[in-house]
Design a protein around this motif. Structure first.
Motif, PDB file in Angstrom:
ATOM      1  N   HIS A 101      -3.982  -6.782  11.331  1.00  0.00           N
ATOM      2  CA  HIS A 101      -4.277  -5.769  10.305  1.00  0.00           C
ATOM      3  C   HIS A 101      -5.765  -5.445  10.289  1.00  0.00           C
ATOM      4  O   HIS A 101      -6.151  -4.273  10.210  1.00  0.00           O
ATOM      5  CB  HIS A 101      -3.830  -6.266   8.928  1.00  0.00           C
ATOM      6  N   ASN A 105      -7.560  -1.987  10.855  1.00  0.00           N
ATOM      7  CA  ASN A 105      -8.171  -1.452   9.625  1.00  0.00           C
ATOM      8  C   ASN A 105      -9.451  -2.219   9.326  1.00  0.00           C
ATOM      9  O   ASN A 105      -9.524  -2.993   8.358  1.00  0.00           O
ATOM     10  CB  ASN A 105      -7.198  -1.583   8.448  1.00  0.00           C
ATOM     11  N   HIS A 107     -12.099  -1.489   7.934  1.00  0.00           N
ATOM     12  CA  HIS A 107     -12.708  -1.217   6.633  1.00  0.00           C
ATOM     13  C   HIS A 107     -12.074  -2.058   5.521  1.00  0.00           C
ATOM     14  O   HIS A 107     -12.614  -2.106   4.412  1.00  0.00           O
ATOM     15  CB  HIS A 107     -12.571   0.267   6.285  1.00  0.00           C
ATOM     16  N   HIS A 108     -10.955  -2.709   5.794  1.00  0.00           N
ATOM     17  CA  HIS A 108     -10.346  -3.612   4.815  1.00  0.00           C
ATOM     18  C   HIS A 108     -10.990  -4.989   4.954  1.00  0.00           C
ATOM     19  O   HIS A 108     -10.909  -5.611   6.003  1.00  0.00           O
ATOM     20  CB  HIS A 108      -8.833  -3.722   5.027  1.00  0.00           C
ATOM     21  N   ILE A 111      -7.756  -9.122   2.528  1.00  0.00           N
ATOM     22  CA  ILE A 111      -6.417  -8.881   3.054  1.00  0.00           C
ATOM     23  C   ILE A 111      -5.442  -9.891   2.456  1.00  0.00           C
ATOM     24  O   ILE A 111      -5.746 -11.086   2.364  1.00  0.00           O
ATOM     25  CB  ILE A 111      -6.363  -9.040   4.593  1.00  0.00           C
ATOM     26  N   TYR A 136      -2.740   1.142  -3.189  1.00  0.00           N
ATOM     27  CA  TYR A 136      -3.341   1.659  -1.965  1.00  0.00           C
ATOM     28  C   TYR A 136      -4.506   2.597  -2.271  1.00  0.00           C
ATOM     29  O   TYR A 136      -5.380   2.797  -1.418  1.00  0.00           O
ATOM     30  CB  TYR A 136      -2.284   2.402  -1.144  1.00  0.00           C
ATOM     31  N   GLN A 139      -8.340   1.679  -6.316  1.00  0.00           N
ATOM     32  CA  GLN A 139      -8.237   0.238  -6.490  1.00  0.00           C
ATOM     33  C   GLN A 139      -9.115  -0.283  -7.631  1.00  0.00           C
ATOM     34  O   GLN A 139      -8.779  -1.294  -8.255  1.00  0.00           O
ATOM     35  CB  GLN A 139      -8.583  -0.470  -5.178  1.00  0.00           C
ATOM     36  N   GLN A 188     -12.653  -2.913   0.183  1.00  0.00           N
ATOM     37  CA  GLN A 188     -11.297  -2.380   0.099  1.00  0.00           C
ATOM     38  C   GLN A 188     -10.280  -3.464   0.444  1.00  0.00           C
ATOM     39  O   GLN A 188     -10.516  -4.292   1.323  1.00  0.00           O
ATOM     40  CB  GLN A 188     -11.124  -1.196   1.055  1.00  0.00           C
ATOM     41  N   GLY A 190      -6.541  -4.652   1.771  1.00  0.00           N
ATOM     42  CA  GLY A 190      -5.433  -4.253   2.634  1.00  0.00           C
ATOM     43  C   GLY A 190      -4.232  -5.156   2.441  1.00  0.00           C
ATOM     44  O   GLY A 190      -4.375  -6.316   2.029  1.00  0.00           O
TER      45      GLY A 190
END
Length: 320
Positions: A101, A105, A107-108, A111, A136, A139, A188, A190
């Motif tokens: 993941h 992604n 930028h996440h 997690i 999603y 946030q 962010q 995820g």
């Protein structure tokens, strides 16, 4: 990615072996498994004997879950840390799924995965994100409404350290406080949608400490309101969450007073006249204020009926 798995443990002899085994048996091997024994007085130490050559073990006096996690963060040497509570366990592909993941992604930076929640008392089982909506989008607002980050989360170690780690005074709900601070720092979240963790509800864990949990929510919202730069909509969301926790706490106190034969007039009056309760709940509060005996009898009857239903649904382990 080098994952340091951090397992805080307190009075965990009953569960710790399954947790540690699930961390060690990952298809993507962890860089290390760090177990922090937070002053256990049971057989946790002996339960860890089979893993001594495979784990890093630290012992400290009992200081709470947040402190144990912080010790793990400080002692870890991986670039990412993943938290695993001592009474939970993982599917073998969890670390691999998180790594995949992050690769897709980048930028996440926080997690988590879905999880199967298992109630040992009732035998019920459900998926975590069937009952908690993952956010999603938006946030910042969503994390003030509910803790949508499943606790067994992964994050870069340096970013956790930069934010000061877990607040050791926010117990329980220290994880919610941590995620709030991370999200408001621009991180962010995820989600891996597969249920790759198993979360156990049992009599000894905090999921049953309902009053403490509501007090924890109130403290976290109070802290957020005074320490974060919030928009007006964020302020309103945090205040609503705090108000809901106060309402829930008042109801829990009322039920406890009814069960234990204590005075209920004041608490019942508060439920009847304040907060944002539904009409049926307000009526229940009014009855508790003016006719506590009847209300107490109805509560006991309802509890007795629920116990009968649970027993009827529970499989008989001795039946052949």
């Amino acid at each position: 990615m080098r994952f340091s798995v951090i397992i805080p443990a307190y009075q965990a002899a009953r569960f710790i072996q399954r947790a540690v085994s699930s961390a060690l048996d990952q298809t993507l091997a962890p860089h290390e498994v760090v177990v922090v024994d937070d002053g256990s007085t049971d057989d946790t130490t002996h339960a860890l004997d089979p893993f001594r050559s495979q784990i890093v073990l630290y012992r400290q006096s009992n200081r709470g879950l947040g402190a144990a996690r912080n010790t793990g963060i400080r002692q870890a040497s991986g670039d990412w840390v993943v938290f695993l509570d001592s009474d939970d366990w993982w599917a073998p592909t969890r670390l691999a799924a998180i790594a995949e993941h992050v690769e897709r992604n980048p930028h996440h930076r926080l997690i988590t995965t879905d999880a199967s929640v298992i109630d040992e008392t009732t035998g019920a089982q459900w998926r975590y994100y069937e009952r908690v909506a993952f956010a999603y989008h938006e946030q910042r607002t969503a994390i003030l409404r509910s803790n949508f980050v499943f606790v067994s989360a992964a994050a870069p170690r340096t970013e956790l350290i930069a934010l000061g780690g877990f607040d050791e005074a926010r117990h329980p709900c220290e994880d919610w406080d941590m995620w709030i601070r991370m999200i408001f720092a621009g991180i962010q979240v995820g989600l891996v949608t597969e249920p790759l963790a198993f979360y156990r509800i049992h009599d000894a864990n905090m999921s049953h400490a309902a009053e403490r949990m509501q007090r924890g929510i109130i403290r976290v919202m109070d802290k957020t309101l005074t320490s974060q730069s919030l928009s007006s909509s964020n302020v309103n969301e945090a205040r609503l969450t705090r108000a809901r926790a106060r309402d829930t706490l008042r109801l829990l106190k009322l039920d406890d007073a009814l069960r234990n034969g204590r005075a209920t007039r004041l608490l019942g009056g508060q439920v009847a006249l304040t907060g944002s309760y539904e009409p049926r709940t307000r009526l229940r509060g009014a009855f508790a204020a003016v006719a506590p005996g009847i209300t107490r009898w109805r509560l006991r009857r309802r509890a007795s009926s629920a116990a009968i239903i649970r027993n009827e649904r529970r499989p008989d382990r001795h039946r052949r």
